[in-house]
Design an enzyme around this catalytic site. Structure first.
Site, PDB file in Angstrom:
ATOM      1  N   HIS A 238       0.853  -1.191   0.000  1.00  0.00           N
ATOM      2  CA  HIS A 238       0.000   0.000   0.000  1.00  0.00           C
ATOM      3  C   HIS A 238       0.889   1.242   0.000  1.00  0.00           C
ATOM      4  CE1 HIS A 238      -2.761   3.078   1.472  1.00  0.00           C
ATOM      5  NE2 HIS A 238      -3.756   2.265   1.135  1.00  0.00           N
ATOM      6  N   CYS A 276      -3.656   2.611  -4.653  1.00  0.00           N
ATOM      7  CA  CYS A 276      -4.584   3.427  -3.876  1.00  0.00           C
ATOM      8  C   CYS A 276      -4.621   4.831  -4.471  1.00  0.00           C
ATOM      9  CB  CYS A 276      -4.149   3.454  -2.409  1.00  0.00           C
ATOM     10  SG  CYS A 276      -5.188   4.555  -1.415  1.00  0.00           S
ATOM     11  N   HIS A 303      -7.674   0.426  -4.450  1.00  0.00           N
ATOM     12  CA  HIS A 303      -8.407   1.265  -3.496  1.00  0.00           C
ATOM     13  C   HIS A 303      -8.847   2.483  -4.281  1.00  0.00           C
ATOM     14  CE1 HIS A 303      -6.410  -0.022   0.590  1.00  0.00           C
ATOM     15  NE2 HIS A 303      -7.034  -1.009  -0.013  1.00  0.00           N
ATOM     16  N   ASP A 350     -12.547   3.112  -1.124  1.00  0.00           N
ATOM     17  CA  ASP A 350     -11.728   3.368   0.047  1.00  0.00           C
ATOM     18  C   ASP A 350     -12.319   4.561   0.783  1.00  0.00           C
ATOM     19  OD1 ASP A 350      -9.657   3.012   1.779  1.00  0.00           O
ATOM     20  OD2 ASP A 350      -8.191   4.093   0.577  1.00  0.00           O
ATOM     21  N   HIS A 351     -12.668   4.356   1.997  1.00  0.00           N
ATOM     22  CA  HIS A 351     -13.272   5.407   2.829  1.00  0.00           C
ATOM     23  C   HIS A 351     -14.583   5.889   2.213  1.00  0.00           C
ATOM     24  CE1 HIS A 351      -8.912   6.576   4.208  1.00  0.00           C
ATOM     25  NE2 HIS A 351      -9.193   5.312   4.362  1.00  0.00           N
ATOM     26  N   TYR A 368     -14.686   4.734   7.703  1.00  0.00           N
ATOM     27  CA  TYR A 368     -15.276   3.439   7.347  1.00  0.00           C
ATOM     28  C   TYR A 368     -16.712   3.265   7.839  1.00  0.00           C
ATOM     29  CZ  TYR A 368     -10.729   2.096   5.628  1.00  0.00           C
ATOM     30  OH  TYR A 368      -9.567   2.031   4.900  1.00  0.00           O
TER      31      TYR A 368
HETATM   32  C1  DNO Z   1      -6.563   3.412   5.479  1.00  0.00           C
HETATM   33  C2  DNO Z   1      -5.941   2.271   4.832  1.00  0.00           C
HETATM   34  C3  DNO Z   1      -4.632   1.888   5.449  1.00  0.00           C
HETATM   35  C4  DNO Z   1      -4.177   0.580   4.851  1.00  0.00           C
HETATM   36  C5  DNO Z   1      -2.858   0.100   5.331  1.00  0.00           C
HETATM   37  C6  DNO Z   1      -2.417  -1.072   4.517  1.00  0.00           C
HETATM   38  O1  DNO Z   1      -7.729   3.583   5.389  1.00  0.00           O
HETATM   39  O2  DNO Z   1      -5.863   2.444   3.485  1.00  0.00           O
HETATM   40  O3  DNO Z   1      -4.792   1.740   6.822  1.00  0.00           O
HETATM   41  O4  DNO Z   1      -5.086  -0.398   5.204  1.00  0.00           O
HETATM   42  O5  DNO Z   1      -1.908   1.087   5.253  1.00  0.00           O
HETATM   43  O6  DNO Z   1      -1.413  -1.752   5.209  1.00  0.00           O
END
Ligand code: DNO
Length: 393
Positions: A238, A276, A303, A350-351, A368
């Site tokens: 990530h 991401c 992501h 993501d989020h 989340y």
């Molecule tokens: C946040 C996430 C991070 C991710 C870690 C992966 O929302 O994208 O916490 O899970 O960095 O190891």
């Protein structure tokens, strides 16, 4: 040829998450992204616990698509004398996951912290709440609350002045809140740190610059990738979030060059990337569609999230289809990539904003909550279908 669709997933923090597997299923996801969050970083993931969690997910009509994350212990990141033991455990965890049929593992190689924000409830115009990183707030924390040794050198006079002003304007409560936001309780971080403990952790990196951290990461890859390959697991790093240096810590995963160095360090399909768009999108020079095109052969997990950048390095998390990330262009590349590799790629929205009824519930992990992610997923799903049918072109 029929091009596979993205595998729609959602993150789940396990049985203690305020979002349930049923909610995730109602959102229309088919996959779950989760981890054994109850285990401390560095413990071996036992087969029986993986099986139990997997059975729970399957019983809900979902699939455990991706592990996010098997966290990498600080001993490995710092390459201390204990690193060999933690590498052994990491390999064992990968083998145990593979034995349970789980083959995609996300991780990060960020020193000390996981993701960093300065405000977890920035009001959006309609009353929803978004996550924000404010560069001046971060500097205020660093210079005036943490009082990190040598911090001044990392900021321009203009930022130092702005931080000074902000520090004098903020109330004691606001300052406490800022510290808490930066230090406490984000997924993957060490919980309940005090400013002094945080400084102690930063001190471990006094002699570790980015080149050194990169070397430690290469050692990690050399140690675990052969095992991953032999049990059919792909790892997906990530990006750093935010993707630029923070608190004097070294950073190695913020742009195309950094990602390229990583995939070249050990040439194996098991040595892959979590692409991401939110993390990488916070850095203005990153050409996300181009990066996905050029690095796509190593991307195992997406992501999808948007950020709106501000000139001083601040940003906030915008709606999934708003902000500075050109999501349609990224989606086009994702579709082209699936055409090339001929398999579905797992994706999660993501989020999401905390909004509607979720504003009455304080038990969500920041970013989340249910409804904002459901909305993000629905928008992204629509974008994919629209682009595939030509409606978006
Ligand atoms: C946040 C996430 C991070 C991710 C870690 C992966 O929302 O994208 O916490 O899970 O960095 O190891």
């Amino acid at each position: 040829m029929k091009v596979p669709f993205l595998e729609q997933t959602m993150r789940w923090f396990g049985p203690r998450d305020a979002v349930t597997l049923a909610h995730i299923r109602q959102a229309g996801a088919t996959g779950v992204v989760t981890a054994l969050h109850e285990l401390a970083c560095g413990e071996v993931w036992p087969v029986d616990l993986i099986r139990l969690r997997n059975a729970e997910i399957t019983a809900a009509g979902l699939r455990w698509s991706v592990v996010e994350s098997v966290p990498v212990h600080e001993a490995i990141k710092q390459n201390t004398a204990d690193a060999a033991m933690y590498l052994d455990r990491y390999r064992q965890s990968l083998q145990n996951l593979a034995a349970c049929g789980i083959h995609v593992v996300c991780y990060n190689f960020m020193a000390v912290t996981d993701w960093t924000r300065t405000n977890l409830a920035m009001p959006m115009p309609g009353g929803a709440e978004a996550l924000r990183f404010d560069a001046v707030d971060a500097a205020t924390f660093d210079l005036h609350l943490l009082k990190r040794r040598g911090a001044e050198a990392g900021y321009t006079p203009a930022v130092r002045e702005a931080a000074e002003r902000r520090f004098s304007e903020m109330t004691a409560d606001q300052l406490t809140q800022l510290s808490r936001t930066i230090l406490l309780g984000l997924p993957g971080t060490v919980d309940n740190l005090t400013v002094e403990q945080f400084q102690g952790l930063l001190d471990h990196y006094a002699a570790i610059d980015s080149a050194k951290l990169r070397e430690h990461h290469r050692r990690f890859l050399e140690a675990v990738i052969p095992t991953a390959e032999s049990c059919g697991v792909v790892l997906a790093i990530h990006p750093d979030d935010p993707p630029f240096p923070m608190f004097g810590l070294p950073r190695i995963v913020g742009d195309e060059d950094g990602l390229r160095q990583i995939i070249q360090a050990v040439d194996s399909p098991s040595n892959g990337i979590t692409f991401c768009t939110g993390s990488l999108g916070a850095r203005p020079g990153n050409d996300l569609p181009g990066m996905l095109k050029r690095l796509g052969h190593r991307v195992h997990f997406l992501h999808l999230r948007n950020v709106k950048r501000e000139p001083d390095g601040s940003f906030f998390e915008d709606d999934h289809l708003a902000g500075d990330v050109n999501m349609p262009a990224v989606m086009r590349e994702a579709i082209a990539l699936m055409q090339r590799i001929d398999k579905p790629l797992p994706m999660r929205p993501d989020h999401g904003h905390r909004m509607l009824g979720d504003l009455e519930n304080n038990n969500f992990y920041a970013g989340y909550s249910t409804i904002g992610r459901l909305k993000g997923l629905a928008e992204l799903r629509g974008l994919e279908v629209g682009l595939r049918t030509g409606a978006g072109s």
